[in-house]
Write a protein that holds these residues in place. Structure first.
Motif, PDB file in Angstrom:
ATOM      1  N   THR A   1       0.857  -1.177   0.000  1.00 24.18           N
ATOM      2  CA  THR A   1       0.000   0.000   0.000  1.00 24.18           C
ATOM      3  C   THR A   1       0.892   1.226   0.000  1.00 24.18           C
ATOM      4  OG1 THR A   1      -1.893  -1.002   1.138  1.00 24.18           O
ATOM      5  CG2 THR A   1      -1.624   1.368   1.348  1.00 24.18           C
ATOM      6  N   TRP A   2       0.694   2.107  -0.963  1.00 18.99           N
ATOM      7  CA  TRP A   2       1.489   3.336  -1.034  1.00 18.99           C
ATOM      8  C   TRP A   2       0.819   4.399  -0.182  1.00 18.99           C
ATOM      9  CZ3 TRP A   2       1.679  -0.296  -4.693  1.00 18.99           C
ATOM     10  CH2 TRP A   2       2.925  -0.560  -5.300  1.00 18.99           C
ATOM     11  N   MET A   3       1.604   5.028   0.691  1.00 16.56           N
ATOM     12  CA  MET A   3       1.055   6.029   1.596  1.00 16.56           C
ATOM     13  C   MET A   3       1.751   7.367   1.393  1.00 16.56           C
ATOM     14  SD  MET A   3       0.640   5.672   5.707  1.00 16.56           S
ATOM     15  CE  MET A   3      -0.188   6.903   6.698  1.00 16.56           C
ATOM     16  N   LEU A   4       0.956   8.441   1.372  1.00 14.41           N
ATOM     17  CA  LEU A   4       1.479   9.788   1.266  1.00 14.41           C
ATOM     18  C   LEU A   4       0.477  10.765   1.884  1.00 14.41           C
ATOM     19  CD1 LEU A   4       1.096  11.183  -2.391  1.00 14.41           C
ATOM     20  CD2 LEU A   4      -0.281   9.309  -1.501  1.00 14.41           C
ATOM     21  N   ASP A   5       0.973  11.793   2.495  1.00 11.97           N
ATOM     22  CA  ASP A   5       2.327  12.274   2.599  1.00 11.97           C
ATOM     23  C   ASP A   5       2.954  11.723   3.882  1.00 11.97           C
ATOM     24  OD1 ASP A   5       4.634  13.911   2.351  1.00 11.97           O
ATOM     25  OD2 ASP A   5       3.633  15.589   3.309  1.00 11.97           O
ATOM     26  N   LEU A   6       4.256  11.469   3.860  1.00  6.11           N
ATOM     27  CA  LEU A   6       4.930  10.883   5.011  1.00  6.11           C
ATOM     28  C   LEU A   6       5.772  11.891   5.787  1.00  6.11           C
ATOM     29  CD1 LEU A   6       6.005   7.447   3.487  1.00  6.11           C
ATOM     30  CD2 LEU A   6       4.049   7.965   4.969  1.00  6.11           C
ATOM     31  N   GLY A   7       5.541  13.166   5.577  1.00  3.21           N
ATOM     32  CA  GLY A   7       6.245  14.133   6.387  1.00  3.21           C
ATOM     33  C   GLY A   7       6.716  15.390   5.701  1.00  3.21           C
ATOM     34  N   ALA A   8       6.475  15.511   4.413  1.00  2.00           N
ATOM     35  CA  ALA A   8       6.938  16.706   3.703  1.00  2.00           C
ATOM     36  C   ALA A   8       6.059  17.923   3.987  1.00  2.00           C
ATOM     37  CB  ALA A   8       6.980  16.442   2.193  1.00  2.00           C
ATOM     38  N   ASN A   9       4.780  17.689   4.304  1.00  2.00           N
ATOM     39  CA  ASN A   9       3.829  18.794   4.526  1.00  2.00           C
ATOM     40  C   ASN A   9       3.048  18.536   5.811  1.00  2.00           C
ATOM     41  OD1 ASN A   9       3.994  20.106   1.629  1.00  2.00           O
ATOM     42  ND2 ASN A   9       3.719  17.913   1.315  1.00  2.00           N
ATOM     43  N   VAL A  10       3.264  19.346   6.810  1.00  2.00           N
ATOM     44  CA  VAL A  10       2.637  19.119   8.107  1.00  2.00           C
ATOM     45  C   VAL A  10       1.118  19.267   8.030  1.00  2.00           C
ATOM     46  CG1 VAL A  10       2.460  19.961  10.478  1.00  2.00           C
ATOM     47  CG2 VAL A  10       4.691  19.801   9.380  1.00  2.00           C
ATOM     48  N   SER A  11       0.629  20.237   7.292  1.00  3.24           N
ATOM     49  CA  SER A  11      -0.815  20.417   7.133  1.00  3.24           C
ATOM     50  C   SER A  11      -1.135  20.643   5.662  1.00  3.24           C
ATOM     51  CB  SER A  11      -1.314  21.600   7.965  1.00  3.24           C
ATOM     52  OG  SER A  11      -0.699  22.801   7.540  1.00  3.24           O
ATOM     53  N   CYS A  12      -2.312  20.194   5.247  1.00  4.68           N
ATOM     54  CA  CYS A  12      -2.693  20.274   3.832  1.00  4.68           C
ATOM     55  C   CYS A  12      -4.174  20.637   3.712  1.00  4.68           C
ATOM     56  CB  CYS A  12      -2.478  18.926   3.131  1.00  4.68           C
ATOM     57  SG  CYS A  12      -0.795  18.288   3.232  1.00  4.68           S
ATOM     58  N   ASP A  13      -4.509  21.419   2.684  1.00  8.91           N
ATOM     59  CA  ASP A  13      -5.919  21.688   2.411  1.00  8.91           C
ATOM     60  C   ASP A  13      -6.468  20.594   1.500  1.00  8.91           C
ATOM     61  OD1 ASP A  13      -4.954  22.269  -0.138  1.00  8.91           O
ATOM     62  OD2 ASP A  13      -5.120  24.430   0.105  1.00  8.91           O
ATOM     63  N   ALA A  14      -7.746  20.681   1.188  1.00  8.64           N
ATOM     64  CA  ALA A  14      -8.417  19.643   0.407  1.00  8.64           C
ATOM     65  C   ALA A  14      -7.819  19.505  -0.986  1.00  8.64           C
ATOM     66  CB  ALA A  14      -9.912  19.935   0.315  1.00  8.64           C
ATOM     67  N   GLU A  15      -7.506  20.626  -1.619  1.00 13.74           N
ATOM     68  CA  GLU A  15      -6.943  20.597  -2.965  1.00 13.74           C
ATOM     69  C   GLU A  15      -5.595  19.886  -2.993  1.00 13.74           C
ATOM     70  OE1 GLU A  15      -6.439  20.965  -6.956  1.00 13.74           O
ATOM     71  OE2 GLU A  15      -8.263  21.495  -5.844  1.00 13.74           O
ATOM     72  N   THR A  16      -4.766  20.140  -1.985  1.00 14.54           N
ATOM     73  CA  THR A  16      -3.460  19.484  -1.921  1.00 14.54           C
ATOM     74  C   THR A  16      -3.619  17.979  -1.720  1.00 14.54           C
ATOM     75  OG1 THR A  16      -2.450  21.477  -0.997  1.00 14.54           O
ATOM     76  CG2 THR A  16      -1.248  19.421  -0.721  1.00 14.54           C
ATOM     77  N   LEU A  17      -4.527  17.581  -0.846  1.00  9.29           N
ATOM     78  CA  LEU A  17      -4.781  16.153  -0.634  1.00  9.29           C
ATOM     79  C   LEU A  17      -5.284  15.496  -1.915  1.00  9.29           C
ATOM     80  CD1 LEU A  17      -6.501  16.254   2.890  1.00  9.29           C
ATOM     81  CD2 LEU A  17      -4.185  15.433   2.361  1.00  9.29           C
ATOM     82  N   PHE A  18      -6.113  16.213  -2.651  1.00  6.57           N
ATOM     83  CA  PHE A  18      -6.610  15.696  -3.926  1.00  6.57           C
ATOM     84  C   PHE A  18      -5.456  15.470  -4.899  1.00  6.57           C
ATOM     85  CE2 PHE A  18      -8.076  16.392  -8.282  1.00  6.57           C
ATOM     86  CZ  PHE A  18      -9.105  15.469  -8.378  1.00  6.57           C
ATOM     87  N   GLN A  19      -4.552  16.421  -4.981  1.00  2.60           N
ATOM     88  CA  GLN A  19      -3.384  16.269  -5.851  1.00  2.60           C
ATOM     89  C   GLN A  19      -2.529  15.085  -5.419  1.00  2.60           C
ATOM     90  OE1 GLN A  19      -1.391  20.067  -5.770  1.00  2.60           O
ATOM     91  NE2 GLN A  19      -3.201  21.156  -6.533  1.00  2.60           N
ATOM     92  N   PHE A  20      -2.399  14.896  -4.103  1.00  3.14           N
ATOM     93  CA  PHE A  20      -1.650  13.732  -3.602  1.00  3.14           C
ATOM     94  C   PHE A  20      -2.295  12.437  -4.090  1.00  3.14           C
ATOM     95  CE2 PHE A  20      -0.006  15.957   0.521  1.00  3.14           C
ATOM     96  CZ  PHE A  20       0.795  16.780  -0.253  1.00  3.14           C
ATOM     97  N   ALA A  21      -3.623  12.391  -4.071  1.00  4.43           N
ATOM     98  CA  ALA A  21      -4.338  11.183  -4.506  1.00  4.43           C
ATOM     99  C   ALA A  21      -4.063  10.886  -5.977  1.00  4.43           C
ATOM    100  CB  ALA A  21      -5.836  11.356  -4.273  1.00  4.43           C
ATOM    101  N   VAL A  22      -4.061  11.918  -6.805  1.00  5.67           N
ATOM    102  CA  VAL A  22      -3.796  11.736  -8.236  1.00  5.67           C
ATOM    103  C   VAL A  22      -2.359  11.255  -8.452  1.00  5.67           C
ATOM    104  CG1 VAL A  22      -3.677  12.873 -10.484  1.00  5.67           C
ATOM    105  CG2 VAL A  22      -5.487  13.491  -8.868  1.00  5.67           C
ATOM    106  N   MET A  23      -1.408  11.932  -7.814  1.00  2.00           N
ATOM    107  CA  MET A  23      -0.004  11.563  -7.990  1.00  2.00           C
ATOM    108  C   MET A  23       0.292  10.172  -7.434  1.00  2.00           C
ATOM    109  SD  MET A  23       2.103  15.131  -7.344  1.00  2.00           S
ATOM    110  CE  MET A  23       1.654  15.308  -5.622  1.00  2.00           C
ATOM    111  N   GLY A  24      -0.263   9.884  -6.260  1.00  2.00           N
ATOM    112  CA  GLY A  24      -0.034   8.581  -5.647  1.00  2.00           C
ATOM    113  C   GLY A  24      -0.609   7.435  -6.452  1.00  2.00           C
TER     114      GLY A  24
END
Length: 341
Positions: free
Chosen positions: A142-165
């Protein structure tokens, strides 16, 4: 055979050239197409090569650097005083196209900041994220992100993480990735506003196979292929998992040292369990990728040994071969077009 070049920050991490140099030499024997440019103090690197009885060849070159970014150096200070450091020089080699990937076991915050500064972000990406595979049952990942690069994230950033991951995971899986958001419950009413808003966005995105929320106790069940969270939660979750595995193994060993019979019996009864717990050791999956950049950057654990750092090199090689930044960029573009229309 198409050759590829990787730049290695030899001085980062707890052990520096004592680990990075032997791991680099090992990697050259594993990948005939690989060339390595190792950056750091030339004398320290040459000393390690002498211990290995290895003579640099056309596939192994040294670039001298005068300084090292300390583990406790704040990212802002690292940015201002990075010129000439082993980390910065290694990243500059990727920026100038003299290398296709950079690996460092150094300061995570400095690596992220310098990577953003030298390599720049992909179009449509607000922040890069650290992603790594975790072991799950049935020998899956299971690929997990983010593992520490960004302490807090808004919804748009989390969405981008989902696409990239999902794109990174699918390159290994060979199929559509199941994506979940890490949350304090599986019900739709649970979670903070950022999590709820991101869930809405993912439900509306046909390009992502979103399966909803997942709780921490389900992380290792193999339910999701990609688990998305902010860096604070992800890092705490990862370190807690590693700590529990070490605790179990240490306690098991302490009970077994008193009896050879117990050791044999435990190996016979719990051999598979012990092997599975050992997989939670960060050395087994060392090499978190900093995705969302216009180049490939792999972060190794600072305490990585030779075998673990070698795993980080392998990850970088695989990402170069799969052209991960280009694939993520194309995926993001497709998702943005879908959302626009």
């Amino acid at each position: 055979m198409q050759q590829l070049t990787i730049a290695i920050d030899a001085m980062g991490g707890d052990f520096g050239p004592q680990v990075t140099v032997p791991a680099a030499v090992q990697a050259l024997s594993q990948f005939p197409e690989l060339k390595i440019t190792i950056v750091g103090d030339r004398h320290a690197i040459s000393t390690q090569l002498a211990h290995l009885n290895y003579t640099p060849s056309s596939r192994f070159s040294i670039v001298h650097s005068d300084s090292v970014i300390g583990n406790n150096t704040p990212p802002s200070k690292a940015l201002r005083h990075s010129r000439g450091s082993s980390m910065r020089v290694a990243l500059d080699l990727v920026s100038s196209k003299d290398a296709q990937a950079c690996i460092s076991a150094g300061n995570t915050g400095a690596l992220m900041g310098l990577s953003r500064f030298t390599l720049k972000l992909l179009p449509g990406v607000e922040r890069p994220a650290l992603i790594s595979p975790l072991p799950t049952k049935n020998n899956q990942r299971t690929w997990m992100l983010d593992l520490g690069a960004n302490v807090s994230c808004d919804a748009e950033t989390l969405f981008q993480f989902a696409v990239m991951g999902s794109e990174l995971a699918e390159q290994s899986l060979g199929r559509k990735a199941k994506v979940a958001l890490l949350n304090i419950g599986e019900e739709e009413i649970k979670g903070n506003d950022q999590i709820k808003r991101c869930a809405e966005m993912l439900h509306q995105c046909q390009d992502i196979q979103f399966i909803g929320y997942i709780e921490g106790d389900k992380l290792y069940q193999g339910i999701a292929d990609v688990v998305v969270c902010d860096g604070f939660v992800g890092n705490v979750c990862l370190k807690t998992s590693e700590g529990v595995a070490h605790l179990f193994l240490d306690q098991l060993k302490s009970h077994l040292v008193t009896s050879k019979f117990k050791q044999i019996l435990a190996k016979w009864l719990f051999g598979d369990v012990i092997s599975s717990l050992k997989e939670l050791n960060p050395d087994q999956y060392n090499g978190a990728s900093l995705i969302g950049l216009r180049g490939i950057v792999v972060k190794s654990h600072g305490s990585a040994d030779i075998s673990a750092f070698n795993n980080a090199i392998k990850e970088a090689v695989h990402e170069v071969k799969r052209q991960i930044p280009n694939r993520i960029s194309d995926r993001l573009e497709a998702v943005l077009l879908e959302r626009h229309y």
